[in-house]
Scaffold this active site. Structure first.
Site, PDB file in Angstrom:
ATOM      1  N   ASP A 225      58.657   2.648  -4.391  1.00 34.55           N
ATOM      2  CA  ASP A 225      59.873   1.997  -3.920  1.00 34.55           C
ATOM      3  C   ASP A 225      60.867   1.899  -5.068  1.00 34.55           C
ATOM      4  OD1 ASP A 225      58.727   1.580  -1.415  1.00 34.55           O
ATOM      5  OD2 ASP A 225      57.829  -0.298  -2.048  1.00 34.55           O
TER       6      ASP A 225
ATOM      7  N   HIS B 136      53.119   1.575  -5.378  1.00 33.22           N
ATOM      8  CA  HIS B 136      51.997   1.360  -4.459  1.00 33.22           C
ATOM      9  C   HIS B 136      51.035   2.549  -4.539  1.00 33.22           C
ATOM     10  CE1 HIS B 136      53.812  -1.953  -1.966  1.00 33.22           C
ATOM     11  NE2 HIS B 136      54.936  -1.373  -2.312  1.00 33.22           N
TER      12      HIS B 136
ATOM     13  N   GLU C 111      64.714  -1.742  -3.157  1.00 30.99           N
ATOM     14  CA  GLU C 111      64.731  -2.563  -1.957  1.00 30.99           C
ATOM     15  C   GLU C 111      65.639  -3.725  -2.267  1.00 30.99           C
ATOM     16  OE1 GLU C 111      61.126  -2.521   0.757  1.00 30.99           O
ATOM     17  OE2 GLU C 111      60.303  -2.945  -1.213  1.00 30.99           O
TER      18      GLU C 111
END
Length: 556
Positions: free
Chosen positions: A224, A238, A227
């Site tokens: 990511d 992740h 965000e």
């Protein structure tokens, strides 16, 4: 083109087709220019974006009868559902997606559609693939219209380049129709998983009127990059035990948002994130703050390492001609401003979170993911399950907001509720632009500036990392936007004279967080559900990016 007669013939000999390319609705994908960079400079690339298959109208291959409506499948069994057709999309009219030059804008509400998720294409049949390790990724973003409870997300997932057509021959739609989504939540809301309809054991969602949960999920690692809304931001890694697409089955195997068991057998659903507010610096990001979210922001991320070995993920920003290092953590026991093994381990300990990141392979596994080609996803969404509290408020809401790691942003714990967000902020939108990818130090120019952890001298911008690696960082023109430069032409040299803002090493420690929550999609042909992320995340509780409405009739 696959037609109904061919489908019937193949079915009679035991061949099942899935995700057939529907032809009821013509599709013209938005063109998006981006740049591929090296030490020699940047070259413009002509790309297109495609919307995820879950947003699309799904109908019988020989007509226009729905295969899925609202929260339910209209076909009778897995085989008949698998033979359904995914049709074309009206990007602006149905989904509120527009692109001009190197900029793409995603609207939150368009008619009966809520949110969207799109992928960058390489050609008509494959996604553009990015191998991030040892490279740098930069883009501009405008989050000035994203209020509490909204999330504009840009991230990478290790999807198959062709959307799964080669690995799953029953998939005859592929990347051309946005198939093959996966992430670290092992989402179970996609209508097709591993080339098969996810209709078996399908249960309507308790949280969204247009989505549901099937028995299968699609797992893969994710990074990511961004965000955020105007009040808070995070970036998160992740890892998964296997970085690329895997099919999971049921709660214990899949884990993640859609399962009764948070931690499955494949991926880290929580991630290791860096959110400046959560790390004790509420003055860094927001309207009028160091990173002023009322203005466009250039976001630069460096993936330090080689081979399959990841050492560090650095983050810094460029705004108003200034290079701004990421905020330093001010939490006792957690040091740094970049994502490192130490920061990830220490933050889990201090915050009292389960260290799922290291349970699923940590930096070693994430290094393999970043050395594996990944797909770029861009989305806008609201969180129907956790109201985005894990990003911009206190989460869990029943914990002491003063406890380390609980407060992630200034938003009220009652903010972000679905009805309020959709009612109040329907006109919200996010714009991503000026995407650049290439060698470390190649995505922008910073002539006349030098950045180290504590001093500024010389004629080039240099970042000295916490791993004793010196890399040249070009931070030049925060706004080099040649809207329609021909493919492969060399872009003009960006302007120089940026002023560095030294607030700690530009690359000292930082995680992220992701989202692809189920939002809501179209009224008309293009419809469906997407993946909701982090329903029960102990660490962040997110729900993944946007969810569309279930496939209604063609665009009515």
């Amino acid at each position: 083109m696959v037609n109904a007669r061919l489908i019937a013939l193949l079915s009679s000999v035991g061949v099942v087709l899935a995700q057939v390319l529907g032809t009821q609705k013509a599709e013209t994908r938005p063109v998006l220019m981006w740049s591929k960079c090296s030490k020699a400079g940047c070259e413009k690339q002509k790309g297109e974006v495609v919307i995820d298959s879950n947003w699309r109208w799904l109908h019988t291959p020989d007509g226009s009868k729905n295969c899925y409506t609202g929260q339910k499948w209209d076909c009778t069994d897995e085989e008949s559902c698998t033979g359904c057709a995914l049709d074309g999309a009206d990007y602006q009219g149905t989904y509120g997606v527009t692109a001009t030059g190197d900029a793409i804008t995603l609207s939150f509400v368009t008619g009966n559609n809520y949110g969207s998720r799109l992928y960058l294409m390489h050609d008509n049949a494959t996604y553009e693939m990015f191998t991030l390790l040892g490279k740098e990724f930069a883009f501009d973003v405008d989050v000035s219209e994203l209020e509490c409870g909204l999330n504009g997300a840009l991230y990478f997932v290790n999807m198959d380049a062709d959307g799964g057509m080669k690995r799953f021959p029953s998939n005859q739609a592929g990347a051309a129709r946005g198939t093959g989504y996966c992430d670290s939540q092992c989402p179970r809301d996609p209508k097709f998983v591993g080339g098969k309809a996810n209709s078996a054991d399908w249960v309507p969602s308790k949280y969204d009127a247009n989505s549901g949960v099937g028995g299968m999920g699609g797992c893969c690692a994710e990074m990511d990059i961004w965000e955020a809304n105007k009040m808070a931001s995070a970036f998160t890694l992740h890892p998964c035990k296997t970085p690329t697409y895997e099919v999971c089955k049921g709660d214990a195997d899949c884990g993640g948002t859609y399962s009764t068991e948070r931690y499955g057998k494949h991926c880290d659903p929580d991630g290791c994130d860096f959110n400046a507010y959560r790390m004790g610096d509420p003055s860094f990001y927001g309207p009028g703050k160091t990173i002023d979210t009322t203005k466009k922001i250039t976001v630069v991320t460096q993936f330090i390492g080689s081979g399959e070995t990841l050492q560090e993920i650095k983050r810094f920003y460029v705004q108003d001609g200034k290079v701004i290092p990421n905020s330093e953590s001010k939490v006792n026991g957690v040091k740094g401003n970049s994502l490192t093994p130490d920061l990830c381990k220490n933050s889990r300990t201090v915050f009292g979170d389960r260290d799922a990141t290291n349970e699923f392979g940590g930096f070693e596994a994430m290094g393999k993911s970043l050395a594996t080609p990944a797909v770029l996803a861009m989305s806008i969404w609201s969180d129907t399950i956790k109201s985005m509290l894990w990003l911009d408020s206190s989460y869990p809401a029943d914990k002491d907001a003063a406890s380390p790691g609980v407060t992630r942003g200034p938003c009220d714990v009652k903010s972000g509720q679905t009805a309020d967000v959709r009612g109040k902020y329907g006109s919200a939108k996010v714009t991503y632009s000026n995407i650049k990818f290439g060698d470390i130090g190649s995505t922008f120019d910073s002539s006349g500036t030098t950045i180290t952890s504590s001093t500024t001298t010389g004629n080039s911008s240099v970042v000295t990392s916490s791993i004793s690696t010196t890399t040249q960082v070009v931070s030049g023109d925060a706004g080099d936007r040649d809207k329609a430069m021909p493919m492969s032409s060399t872009s003009p040299s960006p302007s120089s004279g940026l002023t560095p803002v030294v607030a700690g090493d530009v690359g000292d420690s930082m995680p992220s967080a992701k989202a692809s929550a189920a939002e809501g999609s179209s009224s008309g042909g293009d419809a469906s559900t997407s993946s909701i992320k982090k329903c029960k995340a102990k660490h962040s509780g997110k729900t993944k990016r946007a969810v569309p409405r279930a496939g209604l009739d063609a665009d009515a």
